[in-house]
Design a protein around this motif. Structure first.
Motif, mmCIF file in Angstrom:
data_model
loop_
_atom_site.group_PDB
_atom_site.id
_atom_site.type_symbol
_atom_site.label_atom_id
_atom_site.label_comp_id
_atom_site.label_asym_id
_atom_site.label_seq_id
_atom_site.Cartn_x
_atom_site.Cartn_y
_atom_site.Cartn_z
ATOM 1 N N TYR A 1 0.820 -1.225 0.000
ATOM 2 C CA TYR A 1 0.000 0.000 0.000
ATOM 3 C C TYR A 1 0.852 1.273 0.000
ATOM 4 O O TYR A 1 0.651 2.164 0.822
ATOM 5 C CB TYR A 1 -0.956 -0.004 1.196
ATOM 6 C CG TYR A 1 -1.864 -1.206 1.230
ATOM 7 C CD1 TYR A 1 -2.943 -1.305 0.349
ATOM 8 C CD2 TYR A 1 -1.645 -2.253 2.126
ATOM 9 C CE1 TYR A 1 -3.779 -2.412 0.355
ATOM 10 C CE2 TYR A 1 -2.468 -3.369 2.143
ATOM 11 C CZ TYR A 1 -3.539 -3.441 1.252
ATOM 12 O OH TYR A 1 -4.351 -4.543 1.259
ATOM 13 N N CYS A 2 1.766 1.346 -0.933
ATOM 14 C CA CYS A 2 2.663 2.501 -1.040
ATOM 15 C C CYS A 2 2.099 3.484 -2.067
ATOM 16 O O CYS A 2 2.581 3.575 -3.208
ATOM 17 C CB CYS A 2 4.069 2.057 -1.415
ATOM 18 S SG CYS A 2 4.757 0.837 -0.270
ATOM 19 N N SER A 3 1.077 4.226 -1.674
ATOM 20 C CA SER A 3 0.389 5.134 -2.590
ATOM 21 C C SER A 3 1.331 6.225 -3.075
ATOM 22 O O SER A 3 1.961 6.918 -2.271
ATOM 23 C CB SER A 3 -0.807 5.775 -1.891
ATOM 24 O OG SER A 3 -1.697 4.786 -1.410
ATOM 25 N N GLY A 4 1.402 6.378 -4.403
ATOM 26 C CA GLY A 4 2.295 7.354 -5.009
ATOM 27 C C GLY A 4 3.562 6.745 -5.561
ATOM 28 O O GLY A 4 4.437 7.468 -6.065
ATOM 29 N N SER A 5 3.682 5.425 -5.520
ATOM 30 C CA SER A 5 4.933 4.767 -5.899
ATOM 31 C C SER A 5 5.311 4.864 -7.379
ATOM 32 O O SER A 5 6.504 4.825 -7.690
ATOM 33 C CB SER A 5 4.899 3.295 -5.472
ATOM 34 O OG SER A 5 3.769 2.640 -5.997
ATOM 35 N N PRO A 6 4.365 4.987 -8.339
ATOM 36 C CA PRO A 6 4.784 4.983 -9.744
ATOM 37 C C PRO A 6 5.784 6.069 -10.116
ATOM 38 O O PRO A 6 6.648 5.845 -10.966
ATOM 39 C CB PRO A 6 3.459 5.150 -10.498
ATOM 40 C CG PRO A 6 2.459 4.507 -9.614
ATOM 41 C CD PRO A 6 2.897 4.867 -8.232
ATOM 42 N N TYR A 7 5.698 7.253 -9.526
ATOM 43 C CA TYR A 7 6.627 8.331 -9.859
ATOM 44 C C TYR A 7 7.510 8.707 -8.668
ATOM 45 O O TYR A 7 8.063 9.809 -8.612
ATOM 46 C CB TYR A 7 5.845 9.560 -10.335
ATOM 47 C CG TYR A 7 4.936 9.276 -11.510
ATOM 48 C CD1 TYR A 7 5.450 8.883 -12.739
ATOM 49 C CD2 TYR A 7 3.553 9.375 -11.387
ATOM 50 C CE1 TYR A 7 4.628 8.608 -13.822
ATOM 51 C CE2 TYR A 7 2.708 9.101 -12.460
ATOM 52 C CZ TYR A 7 3.252 8.719 -13.675
ATOM 53 O OH TYR A 7 2.420 8.443 -14.742
ATOM 54 N N ALA A 8 7.664 7.777 -7.747
ATOM 55 C CA ALA A 8 8.362 8.073 -6.503
ATOM 56 C C ALA A 8 9.843 8.372 -6.714
ATOM 57 O O ALA A 8 10.519 7.729 -7.520
ATOM 58 C CB ALA A 8 8.209 6.901 -5.537
ATOM 59 N N THR A 9 10.330 9.343 -5.968
ATOM 60 C CA THR A 9 11.764 9.618 -5.906
ATOM 61 C C THR A 9 12.394 8.943 -4.699
ATOM 62 O O THR A 9 13.607 8.721 -4.672
ATOM 63 C CB THR A 9 12.023 11.136 -5.812
ATOM 64 O OG1 THR A 9 11.408 11.653 -4.612
ATOM 65 C CG2 THR A 9 11.438 11.862 -7.021
ATOM 66 N N HIS A 10 11.557 8.633 -3.685
ATOM 67 C CA HIS A 10 12.032 8.003 -2.456
ATOM 68 C C HIS A 10 10.912 7.131 -1.888
ATOM 69 O O HIS A 10 9.771 7.186 -2.356
ATOM 70 C CB HIS A 10 12.425 9.053 -1.406
ATOM 71 C CG HIS A 10 13.559 9.928 -1.812
ATOM 72 N ND1 HIS A 10 13.387 11.008 -2.660
ATOM 73 C CD2 HIS A 10 14.887 9.887 -1.498
ATOM 74 C CE1 HIS A 10 14.560 11.599 -2.865
ATOM 75 N NE2 HIS A 10 15.472 10.951 -2.166
#
Length: 413
Positions: free
Chosen positions: A155-164
């Motif tokens: 459940y790592c919401s935001g992972s597609p464009y994540a920098t960290h």
């Protein structure tokens, strides 16, 4: 925790638009939001918002709202950030959720980590860092004093464009003590996103994929042993408060996390009301007298009931944000555990109002054709239902927080 001080003579890079104001960036979000409505289906199918949407957000400055000015951010504050998140969720709940839970963790990063860590974390300006609060995986000390990480975090919401990525891991205790949660941040080079999102009831396009780390290495200053983000005691100050001279980098982490979700719930409910309003004007009643729904007293009542609930929820979350900021401004000692939990319970009621407006008034009276799969009200109903399945909302906020507030108030251990 160790508190650092600002370095004399340090220079601050300028953000891309030095003259940009909070009002202008909120207006950009409100202008973009209507364009997201028609793209909801493709966002769900893709499981995250499109590359061109991501680029539009970056150009608009959204990923720098909470990044400190010291590192080329706008440092506009949580009120601006949450109003942007609400606006985007009104257009597309999945997009708003993915943006908010990806960009929001600039605040805890700038609050809790050392100057050395922040200089590396924020060196590229834009900061997208999904986070989870459930400890998972394993951590071992590396030969250089850093940490070797292994595990999968869901459940790592935001992972597609994540920098960290920000997560928690059980870290070995000293002198034979049991493992304790450790907060850490890993750069993009140390993790990979799994293709495992999209099969849930709602928020299908929120980019809430799992993140896997295999023998990932992070320096010691990217980790805070014995720290859990939702339980940080800020009463003695934080590294970020002194480093940046901004009291918002010393606020309660738990209440801020819940203000995010409450603001998103308001945006979702507003989107449902927008869709219902279109039906009010475009459709007629099924039984005599045959008039537009806007002319019929029953539909007027249902619309008015929902509109009142949603307006109250919006007013409550805006006031809760102001209370959060005022507590920060009063000094570290003002933001006690009790105050943190009290704001959390306001968020609980905001979410309940939004749910009751959609589930109790709009969804059942919109008509079966308006709640077919893929219709806007049906999608928002699914998204809000899935919001309630989040452990932090469905379990912690609805029960644990309630008890913890009373314990904090009466000093019960």
């Amino acid at each position: 925790m160790t508190v650092t001080t600002n370095v004399v003579g340090s220079s601050s890079p300028l953000p891309p638009e030095p003259g940009l104001t909070p009002a202008e960036i909120i207006a950009r979000a409100e202008a973009i939001a209507p364009t997201l409505v028609a793209r909801q289906a493709e966002t769900e199918q893709r499981t995250y918002y499109a590359q061109d949407t991501h680029e539009e957000f970056a150009t608009a400055g959204f990923y720098r709202i909470l990044v400190p000015k010291r590192y080329g951010g706008y440092e506009f504050g949580i009120d601006t950030f949450l109003r942007v998140s609400t606006a985007l969720a009104r257009g597309c709940p999945s997009t708003g959720w993915m943006f908010c839970l990806g960009a929001t963790h600039a605040l805890p990063a700038a609050s809790l980590f050392s100057e050395r860590a922040q200089a590396e974390l924020f060196r590229d300006g834009d900061f997208i860092c999904p986070a989870t609060i459930v400890p998972s995986g394993s951590a071992e000390r590396a030969e250089d004093g850093g940490w070797l990480l292994n595990g999968t975090w869901n459940y790592c919401s935001g992972s597609p464009y994540a920098t960290h990525f920000m997560g928690h891991v059980p870290a070995p205790g000293a002198d034979g003590e049991p493992p304790a949660p450790m907060l850490f941040i890993a750069p993009r080079s140390e993790f990979r996103r799994l293709d495992d999102w999209g099969g849930h009831l709602g928020l299908k396009g929120s980019g809430s994929h799992s993140v896997a780390i295999e023998n990932g290495r992070i320096p010691a200053y990217f980790a805070l042993p014995g720290t859990h983000m939702s339980e940080v005691d800020v009463a003695e100050g934080t590294p970020g408060r002194l480093l940046h001279g901004n009291p918002e980098y010393g606020g309660g982490s738990l209440s801020f996390m819940l203000l995010e979700v409450a603001s998103l719930a308001v945006g979702m409910a507003q989107g449902a009301l927008d869709a219902y309003e279109e039906l009010m004007l475009a459709r007629t009643t099924l039984f005599p007298p045959m008039v537009t729904r806007a002319q019929h007293p029953d539909y007027q009542f249902w619309y008015g009931e929902a509109a009142g609930m949603i307006a109250t929820a919006e007013a409550a979350v805006l006031q809760a944000v102001r209370q959060w900021q005022e507590l920060c401004a009063r000094g570290p000692g003002a933001f006690t555990r009790e105050q943190d939990l009290r704001i959390a319970t306001i968020c609980r009621e905001v979410i309940r109002l939004c749910w009751h407006a959609v589930e109790g008034q709009l969804f059942p009276t919109a008509g079966s054709s308006a709640v077919r799969h893929g219709e806007r009200i049906e999608r928002i109903w699914r998204d809000l239902s899935t919001l309630h399945s989040h452990a932090g909302i469905g379990v912690f906020l609805s029960s644990v927080t309630t008890r913890e507030l009373a314990r904090a108030r009466f000093g019960v251990k």
